[in-house]
Design a protein around this motif. Sequence first.
Motif, short mmCIF file in Angstrom:
data_model
loop_
_atom_site.label_atom_id
_atom_site.label_comp_id
_atom_site.label_asym_id
_atom_site.label_seq_id
_atom_site.Cartn_x
_atom_site.Cartn_y
_atom_site.Cartn_z
N TYR A 114 0.86 -1.18 0.00
CA TYR A 114 0.00 0.00 0.00
C TYR A 114 0.90 1.23 0.00
CZ TYR A 114 -3.91 -3.06 1.09
OH TYR A 114 -4.86 -4.05 1.04
N PHE A 115 0.67 2.09 -0.99
CA PHE A 115 1.55 3.23 -1.18
C PHE A 115 0.93 4.52 -0.64
CE2 PHE A 115 5.11 2.02 -3.94
CZ PHE A 115 4.75 0.70 -4.22
N GLY A 116 1.79 5.38 -0.12
CA GLY A 116 1.37 6.72 0.22
C GLY A 116 1.36 7.61 -1.01
N PRO A 117 0.89 8.85 -0.85
CA PRO A 117 0.76 9.77 -1.99
C PRO A 117 2.09 10.36 -2.45
CG PRO A 117 0.06 10.85 0.01
CD PRO A 117 0.35 9.44 0.39
N GLY A 118 3.13 10.17 -1.65
CA GLY A 118 4.43 10.66 -2.05
C GLY A 118 4.80 12.01 -1.47
N THR A 119 6.10 12.24 -1.36
CA THR A 119 6.65 13.56 -1.01
C THR A 119 7.54 13.98 -2.17
OG1 THR A 119 6.67 13.25 1.39
CG2 THR A 119 8.23 14.83 0.48
N ARG A 120 7.22 15.16 -2.70
CA ARG A 120 8.08 15.67 -3.78
C ARG A 120 9.22 16.47 -3.16
NH1 ARG A 120 8.43 15.65 -8.74
NH2 ARG A 120 6.36 14.83 -9.13
N LEU A 121 10.43 15.99 -3.33
CA LEU A 121 11.62 16.67 -2.80
C LEU A 121 12.30 17.43 -3.93
CD1 LEU A 121 13.68 17.16 -0.51
CD2 LEU A 121 14.89 15.11 -1.31
N THR A 122 12.49 18.71 -3.69
CA THR A 122 13.20 19.55 -4.66
C THR A 122 14.45 20.09 -4.00
OG1 THR A 122 11.12 20.19 -5.71
CG2 THR A 122 13.05 21.56 -6.16
N VAL A 123 15.60 19.77 -4.55
CA VAL A 123 16.88 20.25 -4.02
C VAL A 123 17.40 21.34 -4.93
CG1 VAL A 123 19.20 19.62 -3.29
CG2 VAL A 123 17.34 17.95 -3.08
N THR A 124 17.66 22.50 -4.35
CA THR A 124 18.10 23.65 -5.18
C THR A 124 19.57 24.00 -4.90
OG1 THR A 124 17.38 25.24 -3.53
CG2 THR A 124 15.77 24.59 -5.21
N GLN B 187 -2.16 11.31 -6.14
CA GLN B 187 -2.43 10.19 -5.25
C GLN B 187 -1.29 9.18 -5.30
OE1 GLN B 187 -6.34 8.42 -5.48
NE2 GLN B 187 -7.28 10.35 -6.11
N GLY B 188 -1.32 8.25 -4.36
CA GLY B 188 -0.31 7.19 -4.35
C GLY B 188 -0.64 6.11 -5.36
N LEU B 189 0.24 5.13 -5.43
CA LEU B 189 0.04 4.00 -6.33
C LEU B 189 -0.98 3.05 -5.71
CD1 LEU B 189 3.83 3.48 -6.95
CD2 LEU B 189 2.21 4.24 -8.66
N GLN B 190 -1.91 2.59 -6.54
CA GLN B 190 -2.96 1.68 -6.07
C GLN B 190 -2.89 0.39 -6.88
OE1 GLN B 190 -6.90 3.24 -6.74
NE2 GLN B 190 -7.92 1.52 -5.77
N LEU B 191 -2.98 -0.74 -6.21
CA LEU B 191 -2.88 -2.02 -6.91
C LEU B 191 -4.14 -2.27 -7.74
CD1 LEU B 191 -1.21 -4.64 -7.28
CD2 LEU B 191 -2.57 -5.61 -5.41
N LEU B 192 -3.95 -2.56 -9.02
CA LEU B 192 -5.05 -2.93 -9.92
C LEU B 192 -5.27 -4.44 -9.91
CD1 LEU B 192 -4.69 -1.04 -13.33
CD2 LEU B 192 -6.62 -0.95 -11.76
N LEU B 193 -4.19 -5.17 -10.07
CA LEU B 193 -4.25 -6.63 -10.11
C LEU B 193 -2.84 -7.19 -9.99
CD1 LEU B 193 -3.11 -7.14 -13.20
CD2 LEU B 193 -5.48 -6.70 -13.83
#
Lengths: 116, 116
Positions: free
Chosen positions: A106-116, B42-48
């Motif tokens: 099960y994945f989270g929505p993510g964190t976008r990291l930007t390094v400047t 959104q995060g990654l969701q399993l399809l199959l």
Amino acid sequence: EPEVTQTPSHQVTQMGQEVILRCVPISNHLYFYWYRQILGQKVEFLVSFYNNEISEKSEIFDDQFSVERPDGSNFTLKIRSTKLEDSAMYFCASRAPGTGEGGEQYFGPGTRLTVT
Amino acid sequence: AQSVTQLDSQVPVFEEAPVELRCNYSSSVSVYLFWYVQYPNQGLQLLLKYLSGSTLVKGINGFEAEFNKSQTSFHLRKPSVHISDTAEYFCAVSDPDGGSQGNLIFGKGTKLSVKP
């Protein structure tokens, strides 16, 4: 429905700074993962974590990276001294016990990291 | 090491038309195969997923995929797409015999764009 959460959604940092990306996995899950996706490239495995220790790590996961489960709910990824090439979307994932290696992550929505 | 190829980076299709998203993986004795979908922000969701048994696997939202060992493919299909299927689709594999914790190897993703 339980879900994996990640904070912050977007982090901007200067090169050389330390960042900590935070994840709250689903509460009864025991297997934890970090992946990243550089813009336009594949989602890449970084590290897996079980029983309070790293199970496996990729070549990307060098000494600048570390993971920790500081309490019963959080799972963190630390980058000690960020580089420009660390800019990416970082995904946390978790898997339930007893599901085996084919079990759903099960994945989270993510964190976008930007390094400047 | 396993690798995954998704040949099509973008697939535009009209609503109610059929679609096939292609996925090929590098040869191995055994693999677990997955399709994940990512909707915007959104995060990654399993399809199959395919672990073993019947080579035709049905997933959520009317999607199905067929495991073809001789062609090392796991193409995703839907007979009639909806606007709401617009998303990015990722094919992934894991190696059940690799001693890992189910770490996923992803393809680069295919952006499905459904037009009215």
